[in-house]
Design a protein around this motif. Structure first.
Motif, PDB file in Angstrom:
ATOM      1  N   MET A   1       0.814  -1.178   0.000  1.00 11.36           N
ATOM      2  CA  MET A   1       0.000   0.000   0.000  1.00 11.36           C
ATOM      3  C   MET A   1       0.865   1.251   0.000  1.00 11.36           C
ATOM      4  O   MET A   1       0.499   2.245  -0.592  1.00 11.36           O
ATOM      5  N   ALA A   2       2.027   1.200   0.660  1.00 11.02           N
ATOM      6  CA  ALA A   2       2.900   2.366   0.713  1.00 11.02           C
ATOM      7  C   ALA A   2       3.481   2.675  -0.662  1.00 11.02           C
ATOM      8  O   ALA A   2       3.667   3.837  -1.004  1.00 11.02           O
ATOM      9  N   THR A   3       3.757   1.635  -1.464  1.00  8.76           N
ATOM     10  CA  THR A   3       4.279   1.886  -2.807  1.00  8.76           C
ATOM     11  C   THR A   3       3.218   2.539  -3.685  1.00  8.76           C
ATOM     12  O   THR A   3       3.547   3.311  -4.574  1.00  8.76           O
ATOM     13  N   ASP A   4       1.949   2.233  -3.433  1.00  6.40           N
ATOM     14  CA  ASP A   4       0.860   2.842  -4.191  1.00  6.40           C
ATOM     15  C   ASP A   4       0.814   4.344  -3.946  1.00  6.40           C
ATOM     16  O   ASP A   4       0.599   5.133  -4.863  1.00  6.40           O
ATOM     17  N   ILE A   5       1.061   4.747  -2.706  1.00  5.28           N
ATOM     18  CA  ILE A   5       1.035   6.168  -2.360  1.00  5.28           C
ATOM     19  C   ILE A   5       2.185   6.893  -3.047  1.00  5.28           C
ATOM     20  O   ILE A   5       2.044   8.035  -3.483  1.00  5.28           O
ATOM     21  N   LEU A   6       3.332   6.252  -3.180  1.00  7.54           N
ATOM     22  CA  LEU A   6       4.479   6.873  -3.821  1.00  7.54           C
ATOM     23  C   LEU A   6       4.386   6.821  -5.347  1.00  7.54           C
ATOM     24  O   LEU A   6       4.863   7.713  -6.035  1.00  7.54           O
ATOM     25  N   PHE A   7       3.768   5.787  -5.871  1.00  9.19           N
ATOM     26  CA  PHE A   7       3.733   5.557  -7.307  1.00  9.19           C
ATOM     27  C   PHE A   7       2.627   6.353  -7.999  1.00  9.19           C
ATOM     28  O   PHE A   7       2.784   6.780  -9.133  1.00  9.19           O
ATOM     29  N   ARG A   8       1.513   6.559  -7.323  1.00  3.19           N
ATOM     30  CA  ARG A   8       0.348   7.195  -7.936  1.00  3.19           C
ATOM     31  C   ARG A   8       0.610   8.626  -8.414  1.00  3.19           C
ATOM     32  O   ARG A   8       0.251   8.948  -9.556  1.00  3.19           O
ATOM     33  N   PRO A   9       1.227   9.509  -7.630  1.00  4.55           N
ATOM     34  CA  PRO A   9       1.467  10.871  -8.147  1.00  4.55           C
ATOM     35  C   PRO A   9       2.382  10.889  -9.374  1.00  4.55           C
ATOM     36  O   PRO A   9       2.171  11.678 -10.295  1.00  4.55           O
ATOM     37  N   THR A  10       3.361  10.016  -9.398  1.00  2.00           N
ATOM     38  CA  THR A  10       4.249   9.938 -10.552  1.00  2.00           C
ATOM     39  C   THR A  10       3.489   9.465 -11.775  1.00  2.00           C
ATOM     40  O   THR A  10       3.635  10.018 -12.869  1.00  2.00           O
ATOM     41  N   LEU A  11       2.648   8.453 -11.605  1.00  2.00           N
ATOM     42  CA  LEU A  11       1.851   7.938 -12.709  1.00  2.00           C
ATOM     43  C   LEU A  11       0.867   8.987 -13.207  1.00  2.00           C
ATOM     44  O   LEU A  11       0.698   9.174 -14.417  1.00  2.00           O
ATOM     45  N   LEU A  12       0.212   9.691 -12.306  1.00  2.00           N
ATOM     46  CA  LEU A  12      -0.737  10.729 -12.709  1.00  2.00           C
ATOM     47  C   LEU A  12      -0.038  11.870 -13.450  1.00  2.00           C
ATOM     48  O   LEU A  12      -0.573  12.407 -14.423  1.00  2.00           O
ATOM     49  N   ALA A  13       1.160  12.227 -13.018  1.00  2.00           N
ATOM     50  CA  ALA A  13       1.911  13.267 -13.716  1.00  2.00           C
ATOM     51  C   ALA A  13       2.287  12.816 -15.131  1.00  2.00           C
ATOM     52  O   ALA A  13       2.189  13.600 -16.088  1.00  2.00           O
ATOM     53  N   LEU A  14       2.684  11.571 -15.272  1.00  2.00           N
ATOM     54  CA  LEU A  14       3.012  11.036 -16.590  1.00  2.00           C
ATOM     55  C   LEU A  14       1.778  11.008 -17.486  1.00  2.00           C
ATOM     56  O   LEU A  14       1.842  11.362 -18.667  1.00  2.00           O
ATOM     57  N   LEU A  15       0.637  10.592 -16.933  1.00  2.00           N
ATOM     58  CA  LEU A  15      -0.599  10.555 -17.715  1.00  2.00           C
ATOM     59  C   LEU A  15      -1.032  11.962 -18.124  1.00  2.00           C
ATOM     60  O   LEU A  15      -1.498  12.173 -19.245  1.00  2.00           O
ATOM     61  N   ASP A  16      -0.876  12.936 -17.221  1.00  2.00           N
ATOM     62  CA  ASP A  16      -1.192  14.323 -17.553  1.00  2.00           C
ATOM     63  C   ASP A  16      -0.312  14.818 -18.696  1.00  2.00           C
ATOM     64  O   ASP A  16      -0.784  15.486 -19.618  1.00  2.00           O
ATOM     65  N   LEU A  17       0.961  14.475 -18.641  1.00  2.00           N
ATOM     66  CA  LEU A  17       1.888  14.879 -19.695  1.00  2.00           C
ATOM     67  C   LEU A  17       1.489  14.247 -21.027  1.00  2.00           C
ATOM     68  O   LEU A  17       1.480  14.914 -22.059  1.00  2.00           O
ATOM     69  N   MET A  18       1.139  12.965 -20.999  1.00  2.00           N
ATOM     70  CA  MET A  18       0.751  12.281 -22.230  1.00  2.00           C
ATOM     71  C   MET A  18      -0.507  12.886 -22.828  1.00  2.00           C
ATOM     72  O   MET A  18      -0.669  12.902 -24.049  1.00  2.00           O
ATOM     73  N   GLN A  19      -1.423  13.373 -21.997  1.00  2.00           N
ATOM     74  CA  GLN A  19      -2.668  13.926 -22.501  1.00  2.00           C
ATOM     75  C   GLN A  19      -2.519  15.361 -22.984  1.00  2.00           C
ATOM     76  O   GLN A  19      -3.263  15.797 -23.849  1.00  2.00           O
TER      77      GLN A  19
END
Length: 83
Positions: free
Chosen positions: A1-19
């Motif tokens: 669960m702790a990795t999810d908290i660290l990974f999610r903002p990075t993933l969302l930033a990448l998805l925002d960049l892609m869009q």
């Protein structure tokens, strides 16, 4: 669960960049790498279509009721099996 908290903002930033990046900004380097053809269209389409699919999957997984998560945990499921 702790990795999810660290990974999610990075993933969302990448998805925002892609869009937000215009399609031609990644299409031109792909044309230079692969030339004209169906491969370039396939890669560009995958880049364009990935963010909404990932966001919808994340939303669906977030909305799984806690009762179902708990029953999987009590049944001895690993994290991968719960997914």
């Amino acid at each position: 669960m702790a990795t999810d908290i660290l990974f999610r903002p990075t993933l969302l930033a990448l998805l925002d960049l892609m869009q937000t990046v215009p399609a031609f900004a990644y299409l031109i380097p792909l044309l230079l790498l692969f030339g004209f053809g169906p491969v370039v269209g396939l890669i560009a389409s995958a880049i364009y279509a990935t963010p909404p699919m990932v966001r919808n999957t994340m939303l669906g997984l977030d909305r799984v009721p806690s009762d179902i998560r708990e029953s999987g945990l009590m049944g001895g499921c690993t994290r991968r099996q719960q997914f």
